[in-house]
Design an enzyme around this catalytic site. Sequence first.
Site, PDB file in Angstrom:
ATOM      1  N   MET A  32       2.764  -3.464  -0.194  1.00  0.00           N
ATOM      2  CA  MET A  32       3.663  -3.541   0.871  1.00  0.00           C
ATOM      3  C   MET A  32       5.165  -3.280   0.272  1.00  0.00           C
ATOM      4  O   MET A  32       5.822  -3.467   1.253  1.00  0.00           O
ATOM      5  CB  MET A  32       3.380  -4.802   1.481  1.00  0.00           C
ATOM      6  CG  MET A  32       2.100  -5.072   2.199  1.00  0.00           C
ATOM      7  SD  MET A  32       2.198  -6.223   3.822  1.00  0.00           S
ATOM      8  CE  MET A  32       2.767  -7.638   2.977  1.00  0.00           C
ATOM      9  N   HIS A  39       3.461  -5.397  -9.032  1.00  0.00           N
ATOM     10  CA  HIS A  39       2.761  -4.012  -8.569  1.00  0.00           C
ATOM     11  C   HIS A  39       2.511  -2.982  -9.762  1.00  0.00           C
ATOM     12  O   HIS A  39       1.854  -2.273  -9.667  1.00  0.00           O
ATOM     13  CB  HIS A  39       3.741  -3.556  -7.482  1.00  0.00           C
ATOM     14  CG  HIS A  39       4.076  -4.479  -6.300  1.00  0.00           C
ATOM     15  ND1 HIS A  39       5.041  -5.252  -6.227  1.00  0.00           N
ATOM     16  CD2 HIS A  39       3.119  -4.663  -5.510  1.00  0.00           C
ATOM     17  CE1 HIS A  39       4.886  -5.919  -5.002  1.00  0.00           C
ATOM     18  NE2 HIS A  39       3.819  -5.654  -4.471  1.00  0.00           N
ATOM     19  N   GLY A 149      -4.126  -7.450  -7.538  1.00  0.00           N
ATOM     20  CA  GLY A 149      -3.776  -8.275  -8.334  1.00  0.00           C
ATOM     21  C   GLY A 149      -4.495  -9.653  -8.114  1.00  0.00           C
ATOM     22  O   GLY A 149      -4.934 -10.017  -6.919  1.00  0.00           O
ATOM     23  N   LYS A 151      -3.469 -12.341  -8.438  1.00  0.00           N
ATOM     24  CA  LYS A 151      -2.383 -13.465  -7.755  1.00  0.00           C
ATOM     25  C   LYS A 151      -2.744 -13.737  -6.509  1.00  0.00           C
ATOM     26  O   LYS A 151      -2.840 -14.697  -5.752  1.00  0.00           O
ATOM     27  CB  LYS A 151      -0.971 -12.795  -7.824  1.00  0.00           C
ATOM     28  CG  LYS A 151      -0.206 -13.962  -7.104  1.00  0.00           C
ATOM     29  CD  LYS A 151       1.243 -13.534  -6.590  1.00  0.00           C
ATOM     30  CE  LYS A 151       1.579 -14.326  -5.679  1.00  0.00           C
ATOM     31  NZ  LYS A 151       2.134 -13.611  -4.359  1.00  0.00           N
ATOM     32  N   GLN A 155      -7.782 -12.267  -1.635  1.00  0.00           N
ATOM     33  CA  GLN A 155      -7.681 -10.960  -0.954  1.00  0.00           C
ATOM     34  C   GLN A 155      -8.685  -9.958  -1.790  1.00  0.00           C
ATOM     35  O   GLN A 155      -9.194  -9.267  -1.401  1.00  0.00           O
ATOM     36  CB  GLN A 155      -6.541 -10.468  -0.948  1.00  0.00           C
ATOM     37  CG  GLN A 155      -6.349  -9.097  -0.873  1.00  0.00           C
ATOM     38  CD  GLN A 155      -4.717  -8.655  -0.905  1.00  0.00           C
ATOM     39  OE1 GLN A 155      -4.106  -8.685   0.249  1.00  0.00           O
ATOM     40  NE2 GLN A 155      -4.215  -8.216  -1.891  1.00  0.00           N
ATOM     41  N   SER A 187       6.421 -12.352  -6.780  1.00  0.00           N
ATOM     42  CA  SER A 187       6.122 -12.147  -5.493  1.00  0.00           C
ATOM     43  C   SER A 187       7.215 -11.509  -4.957  1.00  0.00           C
ATOM     44  O   SER A 187       8.418 -12.149  -5.108  1.00  0.00           O
ATOM     45  CB  SER A 187       5.795 -13.534  -4.780  1.00  0.00           C
ATOM     46  OG  SER A 187       5.716 -13.397  -3.268  1.00  0.00           O
ATOM     47  N   SER A 188       7.152 -10.570  -3.956  1.00  0.00           N
ATOM     48  CA  SER A 188       8.097 -10.212  -2.933  1.00  0.00           C
ATOM     49  C   SER A 188       8.999 -11.135  -2.527  1.00  0.00           C
ATOM     50  O   SER A 188      10.228 -10.910  -2.088  1.00  0.00           O
ATOM     51  CB  SER A 188       7.542  -8.964  -2.162  1.00  0.00           C
ATOM     52  OG  SER A 188       6.834  -7.932  -2.811  1.00  0.00           O
ATOM     53  N   ARG A 189       8.188 -12.089  -2.002  1.00  0.00           N
ATOM     54  CA  ARG A 189       9.011 -13.233  -1.393  1.00  0.00           C
ATOM     55  C   ARG A 189       9.727 -14.071  -1.895  1.00  0.00           C
ATOM     56  O   ARG A 189      10.545 -15.122  -1.598  1.00  0.00           O
ATOM     57  CB  ARG A 189       7.984 -13.842  -0.524  1.00  0.00           C
ATOM     58  CG  ARG A 189       7.039 -13.213   0.672  1.00  0.00           C
ATOM     59  CD  ARG A 189       6.476 -14.256   1.667  1.00  0.00           C
ATOM     60  NE  ARG A 189       5.817 -13.322   2.664  1.00  0.00           N
ATOM     61  CZ  ARG A 189       4.506 -12.871   2.894  1.00  0.00           C
ATOM     62  NH1 ARG A 189       3.633 -12.955   2.152  1.00  0.00           N
ATOM     63  NH2 ARG A 189       4.438 -12.345   4.093  1.00  0.00           N
TER      64      ARG A 189
HETATM   65  P1  AMP Z   1       1.761  -6.825  -1.810  1.00  0.00           P
HETATM   66  O1  AMP Z   1       2.878  -5.671  -1.876  1.00  0.00           O
HETATM   67  O2  AMP Z   1       2.272  -8.280  -1.946  1.00  0.00           O
HETATM   68  O3  AMP Z   1       0.706  -6.664  -0.733  1.00  0.00           O
HETATM   69  O4  AMP Z   1       0.767  -6.734  -3.268  1.00  0.00           O
HETATM   70  C1  AMP Z   1       0.448  -5.428  -3.602  1.00  0.00           C
HETATM   71  C2  AMP Z   1      -0.816  -5.609  -4.558  1.00  0.00           C
HETATM   72  O5  AMP Z   1       0.014  -6.124  -5.764  1.00  0.00           O
HETATM   73  C3  AMP Z   1      -1.684  -6.596  -4.310  1.00  0.00           C
HETATM   74  O6  AMP Z   1      -3.077  -6.334  -5.107  1.00  0.00           O
HETATM   75  C4  AMP Z   1      -1.338  -7.987  -4.998  1.00  0.00           C
HETATM   76  O7  AMP Z   1      -2.101  -8.878  -5.487  1.00  0.00           O
HETATM   77  C5  AMP Z   1      -0.628  -7.270  -6.385  1.00  0.00           C
HETATM   78  N1  AMP Z   1       0.342  -8.320  -6.665  1.00  0.00           N
HETATM   79  C6  AMP Z   1       1.607  -8.868  -6.109  1.00  0.00           C
HETATM   80  N2  AMP Z   1       1.901  -9.794  -6.987  1.00  0.00           N
HETATM   81  C7  AMP Z   1       1.580  -9.654  -8.309  1.00  0.00           C
HETATM   82  C8  AMP Z   1       1.343 -10.229  -9.279  1.00  0.00           C
HETATM   83  N3  AMP Z   1       2.476 -11.092  -9.331  1.00  0.00           N
HETATM   84  N4  AMP Z   1       0.615 -10.159 -10.542  1.00  0.00           N
HETATM   85  C9  AMP Z   1      -0.328  -9.166 -10.171  1.00  0.00           C
HETATM   86  N5  AMP Z   1      -0.536  -8.493  -9.126  1.00  0.00           N
HETATM   87  C10 AMP Z   1       0.130  -8.919  -8.127  1.00  0.00           C
END
Ligand code: AMP
Length: 281
Positions: A32, A39, A149, A151, A155, A187-189
């Site tokens: 996202m 990522h 991930g 994390k 999901q 985390s992006s958040r």
């Molecule tokens: P998102 O952009 O949050 O939807 O995450 C995209 C992908 O990146 C998903 O598969 C997440 O699980 C992975 N991801 C996000 N944060 C982490 C992290 N800290 N370590 C490993 N993978 C991550």
Amino acid sequence: MELRLDSDTPALRQKIQAQRQAGHTIGFVPTMGFLHEGHTSLIEASRNAGHFTVVSVFVNPAQFGPGEDLDSYPRTAQRDFEISVACGAQLVWFPEVGDLYPVGAQTRVAPGALAQRLCGISRPQFFGGICTVVLKLFNLVTPDEAFFGQKDFQQFAIVRRMVQDFYLNVRVTGCPTVRDRDGLAKSSRNARLKPPERDQALTLYRTIRAAQAAFQAGAQDAAPLKTDLLGHWPKSIDLDYLSFRDPIQLEEVERLSGATRIFLGAWLNGVRLIDNAALAS
Ligand code: AMP
């Protein structure tokens, strides 16, 4: 070769087909955006596996509930493009809502029991929205292998199950959680956390470490360990769940093993925090 594609699904398909014809396998990292080292670890895993690596950046409206942060979710396309390419992505795709949900689209994936626990309780449409967009993305990108991930372990488990249930021809690989030096899961958040909140957010990781230490010291039963951990939980953090579960069905366990995972979900001043880990890691 043009690396960035905005919208333009036909061009995406044509570029991927050309790579296939040239004998390459396709690795896929759906995101996202607002990319961080979590990522990039997935992008690097795909590159290291030898794939032509496609990254998608799409803030998926279908997985946000009313009142959640869809509108305020950070959108940083050029930065995301540069980060992706710097760690080896060969095609970065920015679909628009109309590409994935054109007028008239109405079919949704309805995941089962795996999606009705943990985050699925407080966010009932979340995993259905994720499965729906991931299925669309898989059908457009046609990856040999897709990287998720751990994390977001629930999901990962739900997508893995969907792939099995629908006989999708893609391998789903889960990659380890990437953390800041002090242990906070990236985390992006996290960018929304002010410094004191960031320290409070570490409670999730500290709780994981305490559970792992207790397991290593011989704890065998989930219930007393959970009671003990909850006794240390600060009132300032709104706990959604703290739970010990098996890594496949995500069902609660009574007896702990090294493969048992501790799952945590919380809100801190409106910021969603989640984390998890195996007790033996
Ligand atoms: P998102 O952009 O949050 O939807 O995450 C995209 C992908 O990146 C998903 O598969 C997440 O699980 C992975 N991801 C996000 N944060 C982490 C992290 N800290 N370590 C490993 N993978 C991550």
